[in-house]
Design an enzyme around this catalytic site. Structure first.
Site, short mmCIF file in Angstrom:
data_model
loop_
_atom_site.label_atom_id
_atom_site.label_comp_id
_atom_site.label_asym_id
_atom_site.label_seq_id
_atom_site.Cartn_x
_atom_site.Cartn_y
_atom_site.Cartn_z
N SER A 107 0.83 -1.20 0.00
CA SER A 107 0.00 0.00 0.00
C SER A 107 0.86 1.25 0.00
O SER A 107 1.94 1.29 0.61
CB SER A 107 -0.90 0.01 1.24
N TYR A 131 -2.97 5.67 -5.05
CA TYR A 131 -4.20 6.46 -5.10
C TYR A 131 -3.98 7.61 -6.08
O TYR A 131 -2.84 7.97 -6.38
CB TYR A 131 -4.53 7.05 -3.73
N THR A 157 -6.20 2.22 -6.86
CA THR A 157 -7.44 2.22 -6.08
C THR A 157 -8.33 3.37 -6.53
O THR A 157 -7.92 4.53 -6.48
CB THR A 157 -7.13 2.32 -4.58
N LYS A 253 -8.68 -1.24 -8.92
CA LYS A 253 -9.32 -1.77 -7.70
C LYS A 253 -10.50 -0.90 -7.29
O LYS A 253 -10.39 0.32 -7.25
CB LYS A 253 -8.29 -1.82 -6.58
N HIS A 277 -13.86 -2.20 -1.01
CA HIS A 277 -12.86 -1.74 -0.03
C HIS A 277 -13.06 -2.42 1.33
O HIS A 277 -12.88 -1.81 2.39
CB HIS A 277 -12.89 -0.22 0.13
#
Length: 384
Positions: A107, A131, A157, A253, A277
């Protein structure tokens, strides 16, 4: 010594060993947690067909995800603050995934940095999650750092341009930096194993951000920066921008709707992940396993469809595969293992899931995961 038989055993042990604020961060959903619970419970409603008198020798769970060979169709999902579940958590989880033969996804909001994980795994390829944030120059540098670390896929994401409210985090004072209230301090004092581990590592901040952004040199300044950076204007042009700059395998995602799945195909991405999520964003959204079949039917021949959300066993993996998911992701399942026993716990979680997957596949009359389809499910018990 505690006998570990399933993921729930790891969860119970993690709850005992991880400070409440960090355990709750991983083990919670938004608002009423309806979607969080449905992600798990909807798997239980799907029933399997038991078959007998079929040669069950020479079984294999081996498959591929975006062309990469995997020991089973399971990847470790990106989870923020993994290094707060256990010291150096991202490095340990990546090592376990490498040894087992499944992908690890780091992440952006990790404690260990991209470079830490690369060094800690001998530059073994892993996946990196990003992100869309306002600071495009930082995003460009982040992508370049992922490329330099030999990341073999970028996971973008799409469902966190604004952040859902999780009541437990507010009550626990989870922030950047965490609020060291008296209850939190007292709770941490009851977790000596965790505390000793954290004292023994230098990695306690957000390693991908602190020191890599102008003006963000500590956890305090990070809070101000991160609160302004998630970009609410995210759109499909941003996906195209990232795809061009990355140039490698791209996974999207957060797809829950057929219309968005069609747009994902049009974007040229290599795979999409059916995901809500983990029930941490839109409470009341459909569970991932219920959303999966319609998306597979709409786009499954044009893009590789993966899914995450609620997978706590190898049976769940098998059911997702039967409903058309080419690959699956586990988040909480491996986080429980990490919090419980470090790297050995992550390995244990993977071993449990693979054994359950292998045995259940055999009971359903199949010897190769790549031949599994809806015919192993009892008609009328699964979404269509």
């Amino acid at each position: 010594m505690t006998v570990i038989t399933n993921i729930e055993d790891l969860r119970v042990l993690a709850e005992k060993r991880v400070p409440r604020m960090f355990y709750d961060y991983a083990d919670s959903g938004s608002w009423t947690e309806t979607t969080y619970r449905a992600n798990e419970s909807d798997f239980q409603n799907i029933k399997l067909r038991q078959r007998v008198a079929i040669n069950m020798d020479n079984r294999s769970t081996r498959s591929t995800m975006i062309g990469q060979p995997v020991a089973m169709p399971v990847a470790l999902a990106p989870v923020g603050l993994t290094g707060m579940q256990h010291a150096d958590g991202e490095i340990l989880a990546a090592r376990a995934a490498k040894a087992f033969g499944v992908p690890f996804t780091l992440s952006t909001m990790s404690i260990c940095s991209i470079e830490d994980v690369a060094q800690g795994t001998g530059n073994h390829p892993f996946w990196f999650q990003v992100y869309v944030i306002r600071d495009r120059q930082f995003m460009e540098r982040l992508i370049e750092r992922a490329r330099a670390a030999h990341c073999s896929a970028l996971v973008l994401t799409l469902d966190l341009q604004i952040i859902g409210q999780r009541h437990k985090d507010l009550k626990n004072g989870l922030s950047a930096p965490p609020k060291l209230t008296l209850p939190n301090i007292l709770n941490m004092m009851t977790k000596p194993r965790w505390g000793l581990g954290m004292l023994g590592t230098k990695r306690r901040g957000f390693g991908n951000i602190v020191g890599h952004v102008g003006g963000v040199e500590d956890m305090g300044s990070l809070s101000e920066w991160s609160g302004k950076q998630f970009d609410p204007t995210l759109n499909w042009n941003d996906v195209e921008w990232i795809k061009k700059r990355w140039g490698g395998k791209l996974i999207l995602k957060g797809i829950q709707d057929v219309e968005d799945a069609r747009l994902a195909v049009d974007s040229g991405a290599d795979a999409l992940i059916v995901s809500n999520h983990g029930g941490r964003q839109l409470d009341g959204a459909e569970s991932s396993i219920k959303a999966l079949p319609a998306i597979v039917q709409a786009v499954g021949k044009e893009i590789e469809v993966h899914m995450d959300g609620g997978i706590r066993s190898g049976q769940d993996v098998l059911k997702a595969r039967a409903l058309g998911a080419h690959g699956t992701y586990i988040g909480r399942s491996y986080i429980y293992g990490l919090g419980a026993m470090g790297q050995a716990g992550v390995t244990k979680a993977l071993e449990i899931i693979q054994k359950e997957l292998d045995l259940t596949m055999a009971f359903c009359g199949r010897t190769d995961i790549n031949t599994v389809d809806k015919s192993i499910l009892l008609p009328g018990t699964y979404p269509s």
